[in-house]
Design an enzyme around this catalytic site. Structure first.
Site, PDB file in Angstrom:
ATOM      1  N   GLU A  17      -4.379   4.192  -7.983  1.00 11.05           N
ATOM      2  CA  GLU A  17      -5.575   5.145  -7.275  1.00 11.05           C
ATOM      3  C   GLU A  17      -5.804   6.575  -8.440  1.00 11.05           C
ATOM      4  O   GLU A  17      -4.969   7.065  -7.912  1.00 11.05           O
ATOM      5  CB  GLU A  17      -5.958   4.763  -6.025  1.00 11.05           C
ATOM      6  CG  GLU A  17      -7.088   4.949  -5.666  1.00 11.05           C
ATOM      7  CD  GLU A  17      -7.188   5.647  -4.139  1.00 11.05           C
ATOM      8  OE1 GLU A  17      -8.304   5.964  -4.111  1.00 11.05           O
ATOM      9  OE2 GLU A  17      -6.814   5.071  -3.793  1.00 11.05           O
ATOM     10  N   LYS A  21      -6.925   9.672  -7.823  1.00 12.80           N
ATOM     11  CA  LYS A  21      -7.681  10.041  -6.811  1.00 12.80           C
ATOM     12  C   LYS A  21      -7.969  11.657  -7.252  1.00 12.80           C
ATOM     13  O   LYS A  21      -8.059  12.751  -6.940  1.00 12.80           O
ATOM     14  CB  LYS A  21      -6.517  11.256  -6.180  1.00 12.80           C
ATOM     15  CG  LYS A  21      -5.526   9.535  -4.969  1.00 12.80           C
ATOM     16  CD  LYS A  21      -6.396   9.170  -4.293  1.00 12.80           C
ATOM     17  CE  LYS A  21      -6.595   9.932  -2.569  1.00 12.80           C
ATOM     18  NZ  LYS A  21      -7.094   8.827  -1.634  1.00 12.80           N
ATOM     19  N   HIS A  34       0.986  -1.625  -0.291  1.00 11.64           N
ATOM     20  CA  HIS A  34       0.044   0.186   0.361  1.00 11.64           C
ATOM     21  C   HIS A  34       0.695   0.918   0.334  1.00 11.64           C
ATOM     22  O   HIS A  34       1.818   2.044   1.201  1.00 11.64           O
ATOM     23  CB  HIS A  34      -1.292  -0.355   1.444  1.00 11.64           C
ATOM     24  CG  HIS A  34      -1.589   1.353   1.537  1.00 11.64           C
ATOM     25  ND1 HIS A  34      -2.341   1.705   1.939  1.00 11.64           N
ATOM     26  CD2 HIS A  34      -2.756   1.642   0.317  1.00 11.64           C
ATOM     27  CE1 HIS A  34      -2.546   2.970   2.284  1.00 11.64           C
ATOM     28  NE2 HIS A  34      -3.435   2.568   0.869  1.00 11.64           N
ATOM     29  N   ARG A  35       0.723   1.526  -0.799  1.00 10.06           N
ATOM     30  CA  ARG A  35       1.864   3.357  -0.932  1.00 10.06           C
ATOM     31  C   ARG A  35       2.933   2.508  -1.125  1.00 10.06           C
ATOM     32  O   ARG A  35       4.173   3.135  -0.309  1.00 10.06           O
ATOM     33  CB  ARG A  35       0.747   4.071  -0.430  1.00 10.06           C
ATOM     34  CG  ARG A  35      -0.188   4.904  -0.238  1.00 10.06           C
ATOM     35  CD  ARG A  35      -0.079   6.015   0.556  1.00 10.06           C
ATOM     36  NE  ARG A  35      -1.761   6.187   1.358  1.00 10.06           N
ATOM     37  CZ  ARG A  35      -2.612   6.557   2.306  1.00 10.06           C
ATOM     38  NH1 ARG A  35      -1.279   7.491   2.644  1.00 10.06           N
ATOM     39  NH2 ARG A  35      -4.016   6.808   2.556  1.00 10.06           N
ATOM     40  N   ASP A  85      -0.875   6.328  -5.632  1.00 12.60           N
ATOM     41  CA  ASP A  85      -2.090   7.169  -5.943  1.00 12.60           C
ATOM     42  C   ASP A  85      -1.471   8.390  -6.637  1.00 12.60           C
ATOM     43  O   ASP A  85      -0.450   9.039  -6.504  1.00 12.60           O
ATOM     44  CB  ASP A  85      -2.501   7.824  -4.647  1.00 12.60           C
ATOM     45  CG  ASP A  85      -2.178   7.134  -3.272  1.00 12.60           C
ATOM     46  OD1 ASP A  85      -3.752   6.348  -3.566  1.00 12.60           O
ATOM     47  OD2 ASP A  85      -1.538   6.687  -2.656  1.00 12.60           O
ATOM     48  N   HIS A 101      -0.333  10.775  -2.633  1.00  9.47           N
ATOM     49  CA  HIS A 101      -2.045  10.625  -1.689  1.00  9.47           C
ATOM     50  C   HIS A 101      -2.272  11.803  -1.913  1.00  9.47           C
ATOM     51  O   HIS A 101      -3.803  11.952  -2.218  1.00  9.47           O
ATOM     52  CB  HIS A 101      -1.958  10.134  -0.060  1.00  9.47           C
ATOM     53  CG  HIS A 101      -2.836   9.166   0.011  1.00  9.47           C
ATOM     54  ND1 HIS A 101      -3.903  10.288   0.810  1.00  9.47           N
ATOM     55  CD2 HIS A 101      -3.447   8.228  -0.331  1.00  9.47           C
ATOM     56  CE1 HIS A 101      -5.382   9.289   1.190  1.00  9.47           C
ATOM     57  NE2 HIS A 101      -4.769   8.208   0.568  1.00  9.47           N
ATOM     58  N   GLU A 151       0.503  -0.370  -4.506  1.00 10.09           N
ATOM     59  CA  GLU A 151      -1.286   0.432  -4.852  1.00 10.09           C
ATOM     60  C   GLU A 151       0.177   1.995  -5.018  1.00 10.09           C
ATOM     61  O   GLU A 151       0.460   1.858  -3.554  1.00 10.09           O
ATOM     62  CB  GLU A 151      -1.756   0.354  -3.463  1.00 10.09           C
ATOM     63  CG  GLU A 151      -2.895   0.661  -3.950  1.00 10.09           C
ATOM     64  CD  GLU A 151      -2.914   2.248  -2.926  1.00 10.09           C
ATOM     65  OE1 GLU A 151      -4.384   3.047  -3.222  1.00 10.09           O
ATOM     66  OE2 GLU A 151      -1.553   2.607  -1.957  1.00 10.09           O
ATOM     67  N   ASP A 210      -0.330  -1.983   4.173  1.00  8.10           N
ATOM     68  CA  ASP A 210       1.502  -1.408   4.579  1.00  8.10           C
ATOM     69  C   ASP A 210       2.546  -1.680   4.835  1.00  8.10           C
ATOM     70  O   ASP A 210       3.517  -1.756   4.575  1.00  8.10           O
ATOM     71  CB  ASP A 210       0.879  -0.113   5.752  1.00  8.10           C
ATOM     72  CG  ASP A 210      -0.054   0.751   5.614  1.00  8.10           C
ATOM     73  OD1 ASP A 210      -0.032   1.252   4.231  1.00  8.10           O
ATOM     74  OD2 ASP A 210      -0.674   0.624   6.349  1.00  8.10           O
TER      75      ASP A 210
END
Length: 246
Positions: free
Chosen positions: A111, A113, A9-10, A38, A51, A36, A231
């Site tokens: 993703e 945003k 995640h990120r 953003d 993000h 992942e 994470d």
């Protein structure tokens, strides 16, 4: 036994500054199946990886990222907020990430945003970059803006798309069909065994977020989700290894 894929995640947000190349490189190092990330737009129309709409939390800048050019954003420090060891980490452009990812085996969950700021042509620019680097079969688009997901389905029907949602949807499967999504990315706390089975039987891929605690990771593995977004990817791999038959 089928195990879920593990997406960082990120990047590996638990140990590295989120949405930076340092975090993405760590994801590859620990063996994550995917990352992942953003995206937003800069003032000069470049797709950037960050993000928040604003710079304040993760950089030494202030205000909306959209108010700055890519060159101005590149001058900011996007690592020190996490730890001084990462001083000088930059906000990556999506092009940079694509150029690097093309030389790996990683899947990319991008993703968009655009649920707060409706960035002009974010979808078109992102699709163009994915195609330029030939990553169509390794990318999943997702967004809380379900109209954006529907637009992506017409722009790039060959690229997987998923609906993000944090609160219960009246009928997630009907919404997914309406928006021509192939996957669902719910808050993991919304999931039940019955829904996971129903969604998978209907042909949807389930990639819940953000699962960090051991008990929650164990629960998602037991539910049989397709992907775990976390994470702490090393924790997820540890639990999967423990479940392997001797």
């Amino acid at each position: 036994m089928k195990h879920p894929l593990i997406f960082a995640h990120r990047g590996v947000k638990g140990t590295h500054p989120e949405n930076t190349m340092a975090a993405f490189l760590e994801a590859e190092r620990v063996g994550a199946h995917g990352i992942e990330l953003d995206i937003h737009l800069s003032n000069d129309g470049e797709v950037i990886v960050i993000h928040d709409e604003t710079l304040d939390r993760t950089t030494n800048g202030t205000g909306l990222a959209f108010n700055y050019t890519l060159q101005q954003l590149k001058a900011l420090d996007a690592g020190s907020f996490f730890d001084h060891r990462f001083a000088g980490e930059q906000i990556p452009s999506l092009r940079e990430v694509m150029a690097w990812a093309a030389g790996t085996a990683l899947l990319l969950n991008i993703e968009l945003k655009n649920d707060i700021i409706r960035y002009p042509e974010l979808e078109q620019k992102t699709v163009q970059l994915v195609r330029e680097y030939g990553l169509e079969d390794r990318v999943i688009f997702s967004s809380f803006n379900h109209e954006s997901v529907e637009l992506l389905s017409s722009l790039a029907p060959e690229i997987h798309r998923a609906l993000l949602y944090h609160e219960p949807l009246p009928d997630a499967l009907i919404e997914a069909r309406k928006r021509q999504a192939s996957g669902l990315h719910p808050n993991f706390m919304l999931l039940t065994k019955e829904f996971v089975q129903l969604a998978q039987q209907a042909g949807f891929t389930l990639r819940p977020y953000t699962i960090n605690e051991y008990k929650d990771l164990e629960n998602m593995i037991a539910l049989g989700v397709d992907v775990i977004i976390t994470d702490w990817p090393a924790r997820a791999f540890e639990l999967i290894k423990e479940r392997e038959p001797l």
